[in-house]
Design a protein around this motif. Structure first.
Motif, short mmCIF file in Angstrom:
data_model
loop_
_atom_site.label_atom_id
_atom_site.label_comp_id
_atom_site.label_asym_id
_atom_site.label_seq_id
_atom_site.Cartn_x
_atom_site.Cartn_y
_atom_site.Cartn_z
N LYS A 67 0.82 -1.22 0.00
CA LYS A 67 0.00 0.00 0.00
C LYS A 67 0.85 1.26 0.00
O LYS A 67 0.65 2.16 -0.80
CB LYS A 67 -0.93 0.03 1.23
CG LYS A 67 -1.96 -1.07 1.27
CD LYS A 67 -2.86 -0.94 2.49
CE LYS A 67 -2.11 -0.97 3.82
NZ LYS A 67 -1.34 -2.20 4.01
N THR A 68 1.81 1.31 0.93
CA THR A 68 2.63 2.51 1.05
C THR A 68 3.55 2.67 -0.16
O THR A 68 3.77 3.79 -0.64
CB THR A 68 3.40 2.51 2.38
OG1 THR A 68 2.45 2.36 3.44
CG2 THR A 68 4.17 3.80 2.58
N ASP B 231 -3.24 6.93 2.66
CA ASP B 231 -2.68 5.57 2.83
C ASP B 231 -2.76 5.23 4.31
O ASP B 231 -2.16 5.89 5.13
CB ASP B 231 -1.22 5.59 2.35
CG ASP B 231 -0.44 4.36 2.80
OD1 ASP B 231 -1.02 3.25 2.79
OD2 ASP B 231 0.75 4.51 3.15
N PHE C 105 1.33 4.14 -2.68
CA PHE C 105 1.08 5.54 -2.30
C PHE C 105 2.26 6.41 -2.72
O PHE C 105 2.09 7.47 -3.33
CB PHE C 105 0.85 5.62 -0.79
CG PHE C 105 0.80 7.02 -0.24
CD1 PHE C 105 -0.35 7.79 -0.37
CD2 PHE C 105 1.90 7.58 0.40
CE1 PHE C 105 -0.40 9.08 0.13
CE2 PHE C 105 1.86 8.87 0.91
CZ PHE C 105 0.70 9.63 0.77
N TYR D 201 -4.61 11.32 -2.03
CA TYR D 201 -4.53 9.92 -1.64
C TYR D 201 -4.31 9.80 -0.14
O TYR D 201 -3.52 10.53 0.44
CB TYR D 201 -3.38 9.23 -2.35
CG TYR D 201 -3.58 9.09 -3.85
CD1 TYR D 201 -4.43 8.12 -4.36
CD2 TYR D 201 -2.92 9.92 -4.74
CE1 TYR D 201 -4.62 7.99 -5.73
CE2 TYR D 201 -3.10 9.81 -6.11
CZ TYR D 201 -3.96 8.84 -6.59
OH TYR D 201 -4.15 8.71 -7.95
#
Ligand code: GDP
Ligand code: MG
Length: 364
Positions: A13-14, A69, A17, A67
Motif C-alpha cells: 500500500k505505502t 494511505d 502511495f 490519496y
C-alpha cells in the motif's frame, strides 16, 4: 477527489502511495502507520498544455487528487476494536477506495495469513469494511428504536427502514454499493459515509516480471468476484512503479517502452478513477490569465458547474459560453471561434461534456 488506499499489512500500500504521489513515506513498517499518510497530486492533463498555448495563459491550475494511505487491516481487527477510530474516520471522508491486493511472491516479505491468496485477501478486507459499517448501523438502529418508542416520526421511521435494508444486505455479504438505493433513501444514509457504499477499485500488486501478461491472468482470476462487488480492477507492480518515479521523464518513457508499457501507473490510475467515479473535467479561462481545470460528476449541468466554482456564479447564472476544447484548438483562438459562430450560448440545463471550455456569465 479523495481516494483511500486499504488492504492487509505488507501488500504494498505505502509503496503504491509513494509511487502515485512521489511521497517518501516509510515502507515495510507496520507500527509507523498508526497515522494515515495523506498527499495531493495534480492531475496531469495534456489538454491543459495545448490550451495554455491557445490562451497564452500565464497561470495554469490543474485539478488535484488526494490519496490517503492507512495502516493495514487484518481479519478481525474491527471486531476486536484494534483499529483506531480516527483512521476509520479518515477513511469515511474519501470518495473511493482502492484495495491493494498482493499477487507478488517474495519470501522476504511475510504474508499475515501465511501465503499469497488474492481471493481470500479480498474477502478479508470486504469483511472488515462490512463490520465497520455494521457497527455504525447497529448503534444507530438501537438509538432509533429507543426514540421511536416514545414518539412517532416519519423521517426517523424512514431512516430506520433504509438502515434495516442495508443491515440485511451486509449480513448476507452484499455491499451497500450493490443495492439500488434511490434518491430519497440515499439522502437519509449519505451522512454515514458507509465504507461499503463507496466505489471500489481493486489494485493487483503483481511481480514485476508479470507485467506483460498480467491483465489476462488476473482478469480470469478475480473478475467473477469483482463483478459481483461492482468494482474495477487495476494491475500494477509497485516495485516497478517505485523505480519509474525515480526517473526523469525521458528515462521513464524509455524504461516503460522496454517493459512493454505505455504509461506509468500514475496516469492510468487517474484515468480509471475518473471512470469509476463518473467524473469529467471542464476548463475555464478568466481574462486570458488563469487557465483552470475543474472536476465534476458526469451528468452535471452548466449551473452545477458554475456552483462548483462559486455559489454566486450559480445564483446569478445567466448563461455559459461554451466550446469543446478540440474545436477551439482547431480554430486557434476564442475570437476566431466567435467569428465562426462556434461559441455556443448554453443555458442552466446544458449537460456539461468532458473537455468543455466554459465562460460563465452571471450577475451578482
Ligand atoms: N517483491 C516485491 N516486494 C514488494 C512489492 N510491493 C511492496 N513490496 C515490499 O513489501 C513490503 C511492504 O511494503 P509496503 O509498501 O510497506 O506495504 P504496506 O504494509 O501494505 O504499506 C516492503 O518490504 C516492500 O518493499 C512488489 O511489487 N514486489
Ligand atoms: Mg504501509
Amino acid at each position: 477527489m479523495k481516494i483511500g488506499i486499504v488492504g492487509l499489512p505488507y501488500v504494498g500500500k505505502t509503496s503504491i502511495f509513494n509511487a502515485l504521489t512521489g511521497a517518501e513515506a516509510e515502507i515495510g513498517s507496520y507500527t509507523s502507520g498508526s497515522k494515515a499518510n495523506i498527499k495531493s497530486v495534480t492531475v496531469p492533463d495534456e489538454r491543459l498544455d495545448v490550451l495554455t498555448e491557445v490562451f497564452q495563459a500565464k497561470k495554469i491550475t490543474p485539478t488535484t487528487i488526494e490519496y490517503t494511505d492507512i495502516v493495514g487491516m487484518s481479519r478481525g481487527d474491527i471486531d476486536r476494536g484494534s483499529f483506531e477510530a480516527s483512521i476509520i474516520a479518515d477513511l469515511r471522508e474519501v470518495d473511493a477506495l482502492a484495495h491493494v491486493v498482493r499477487f507478488f511472491e517474495d519470501n522476504a516479505v511475510p504474508h499475515v495469513d501465511g501465503d499469497v491468496n488474492p481471493m481470500r485477501d479480498i474477502e478479508t478486507i470486504d469483511l472488515e469494511l462490512t463490520f465497520a459499517d455494521l457497527q455504525i448501523i447497529d448503534r444507530r438502529l438501537e438509538r432509533l428504536e429507543r426514540e421511536l418508542r416514545t414518539k412517532r416520526d416519519r423521517a426517523l421511521e424512514h431512516q430506520q427502514n433504509v438502515l434495516k435494508t442495508c443491515k440485511n444486505a451486509l449480513e448476507n455479504g452484499i455491499a451497500i454499493r450493490e443495492l439500488e438505493i434511490s434518491g430519497e433513501d440515499e439522502k437519509t444514509i449519505r451522512g454515514y459515509q458507509f465504507l461499503t457504499q463507496k466505489p471500489m477499485l481493486i489494485i493487483c500488486n503483481i511481480d514485476e516480471d508479470q507485467v506483460n501478461q498480467s491483465d489476462q491472468i488476473i482478469r480470469c482470476h478475480i473478475e467473477r468476484h469483482t463483478k459481483k462487488l461492482s468494482t474495477e480492477i487495476f494491475v500494477l507492480s509497485a516495485k516497478l512503479e517505485m523505480e519509474i518515479i525515480q526517473l526523469d521523464s525521458t528515462e521513464a518513457s524509455v524504461f516503460l517502452e522496454e517493459m512493454g508499457l505505455q504509461e506509468s501507473a500514475l496516469n492510468r490510475f487517474i484515468q480509471i478513477s475518473y471512470q469509476l467515479l463518473g467524473l469529467i473535467t471542464f476548463f475555464t479561462c478568466t481574462g486570458m490569465d488563469e487557465l483552470r481545470a475543474w472536476t465534476i460528476q458526469r451528468g452535471m449541468t452548466a449551473i452545477d458547474a458554475a456552483g462548483s466554482i462559486h455559489t454566486d456564479m450559480a445564483q446569478g447564472f445567466i448563461r455559459a459560453e461554451t466550446i469543446h476544447w478540440s474545436e477551439l484548438v482547431e480554430v486557434e483562438s476564442l475570437i476566431k471561434a466567435k467569428e465562426k459562430g462556434l461559441l455556443r450560448l448554453e443555458g442552466k440545463g446544458y449537460l456539461v461534456q468532458d473537455g468543455d471550455i466554459l465562460t460563465i456569465r452571471f450577475s451578482v
